[in-house]
Design a protein around this motif. Structure first.
Motif, short mmCIF file in Angstrom:
data_model
loop_
_atom_site.label_atom_id
_atom_site.label_comp_id
_atom_site.label_asym_id
_atom_site.label_seq_id
_atom_site.Cartn_x
_atom_site.Cartn_y
_atom_site.Cartn_z
N THR A 66 8.16 -0.09 6.44
CA THR A 66 8.02 0.59 5.16
C THR A 66 9.17 0.25 4.22
O THR A 66 10.24 -0.16 4.63
N HIS A 69 0.23 11.29 8.62
CA HIS A 69 0.21 10.13 7.73
C HIS A 69 -0.54 8.97 8.39
O HIS A 69 -1.27 8.24 7.73
N LYS A 103 0.86 -1.19 0.00
CA LYS A 103 0.00 0.00 0.00
C LYS A 103 0.89 1.23 0.00
O LYS A 103 1.72 1.41 0.89
N THR A 144 -1.75 1.19 11.75
CA THR A 144 -0.82 2.30 11.88
C THR A 144 -0.84 2.87 13.28
O THR A 144 0.21 3.18 13.85
N ILE A 193 1.79 5.00 0.70
CA ILE A 193 1.30 6.00 1.65
C ILE A 193 1.73 7.42 1.27
O ILE A 193 1.08 8.38 1.66
N THR A 194 2.83 7.55 0.53
CA THR A 194 3.23 8.88 0.07
C THR A 194 4.30 8.73 -1.00
O THR A 194 4.83 7.63 -1.22
N LYS A 217 -3.24 9.25 5.55
CA LYS A 217 -2.70 8.67 4.33
C LYS A 217 -2.99 7.18 4.21
O LYS A 217 -2.90 6.62 3.12
N TYR A 218 -3.32 6.53 5.31
CA TYR A 218 -3.61 5.11 5.26
C TYR A 218 -5.09 4.90 4.99
O TYR A 218 -5.93 5.67 5.42
#
Length: 363
Positions: free
Chosen positions: A100, A312, A76, A325, A78-79, A316-317
């Protein structure tokens, strides 16, 4: 983003980076940083785009079909990182750790600098440190603003913790704190007072010593029709609260970021006590005292990175990753609680904060 580094770093700084760095080229899909990898280098993205990803959470049935079809697990995103952005090994930039990965979205060129070499440079060269930490402050303030701009699609309120003040006081000298107190002014602000208006001028840097302040953004500000009806009804676009700041938080950090206007409105929820330092006074000190500037920008950039991490985690998730998270952040906090050096930092920063509060009450 690339303009920030070119503007903030001197020619001497850039020359040093070139002499100690190694150029890396990545094709689309190639991984720069793997999950759970120990980071030993600092990376500057010269050209291209990188994606920061986490493993996508799936149920048992999805995992079973992936194994049967011999498909690798998907990630996934996220940024993304763009030209001029920085990631890797420094105490400030290890915010995307363990869970990550970083990989190329398109063909990318990266400069790799040994982390220990870079850290030594920061410790020994105050001018370089001041330039670098100011650049980091601007870069991450921009990232925070971009993230907040997505709040039209999210409803979230996150109460900040007192831990944020530890980032500010950890590496400042006692003389730095003395200066902040002497240069500042104690303000007693009643509830329901707007301290900073979104897109308005920021005239001072504030430290909140008591009370609660709400941060909000204009709800549906990108919707012209909503704004028009709001203007007809009461002359204002309704605001959506995105965070609450409490004892030990700072407000007005955007005054350091290349004259960018604030992306949020700050308004007191309760009667509040703040230390206010005028913009011209603080910027003058930062320009005249390089060593102070290096320490101060380091602390501000650390705080901004911490805030970005929290944003985030909230925004962002996707929904099914949100709880994961939050648990990750909780786990990181729990690890901090048992880390001896971190406990020492908390103790020192807490004493400094109490001392500042006592000095302020003496006014």
């Amino acid at each position: 983003m690339s303009e920030v580094l070119l503007k903030e770093l001197s020619n001497k700084d850039i020359h040093w980076i070139k002499t100690v760095s190694q150029q890396i080229e990545l094709n689309p899909g190639e991984v720069l940083i793997h999950q759970k990898e120990n980071l030993n280098s600092l990376y500057i993205l010269i050209n291209g785009t990188l994606a920061i990803t986490v493993p996508e959470e799936k149920n048992i049935l999805q995992n079973t079909f992936e194994r049967l079809e011999q498909r690798g697990s998907s990630d996934k995103e996220i940024t993304r990182l763009f030209r001029g952005e920085i990631i890797g090994r420094t105490p400030l930039l290890n915010i995307w750790q363990t869970n990550t990965a970083v990989k190329a979205v398109e063909k990318s060129v990266i400069l790799s600098i040994p982390g220990d070499v870079f850290q030594t440079k920061l410790e020994q060269d105050a001018n370089f440190a001041a330039h670098f930490y100011r650049a980091i402050t601007i870069l991450f303030a921009e990232k925070i603003q971009n993230t907040i701009n997505q709040l039209g699609f999210a409803k979230t309120v996150q109460t900040q913790s007192l831990k944020d003040i530890f980032f500010i006081l950890e590496f400042l000298y006692d003389s730095d704190i003395d200066w902040l107190i002497s240069a500042g002014q104690k303000l007693e602000i009643p509830a329901d007072t707007t301290l900073i208006q979104e897109k308005g001028a920021v005239d001072a840097f504030y430290i909140l010593f008591n009370g609660v302040i709400s941060l909000s953004v204009a709800a549906d500000k990108r919707n012209a029709l909503t704004a028009a009806f709001a203007a007809i009804e009461n002359g204002e676009i309704p605001n959506r609260e995105i965070a609450r700041l409490s004892k030990g938080e700072i407000i007005g950090e955007t005054l350091f970021t290349d004259s960018r206007l604030p992306s949020t409105t700050a308004k007191t929820v309760t009667d509040s006590i703040l230390l206010s330092i005028e913009r011209r006074v603080l910027l003058g000190k930062l320009e005249q005292d390089v060593a102070f500037a290096a320490r101060f920008y380091r602390q501000i950039s650390t705080l901004l990175i911490h805030r970005l991490q929290k944003l985030h985690g909230q925004l962002k998730y996707s929904r099914h990753l949100y709880s994961k998270t939050q648990q990750l952040i909780k786990d990181m906090d729990e690890e901090d609680e048992i880390d001896t050096s971190f406990l020492d930092t908390i103790s020192l920063s807490s004493k400094r904060f109490d001392w500042m509060l006592n000095q302020l009450n003496a006014y």
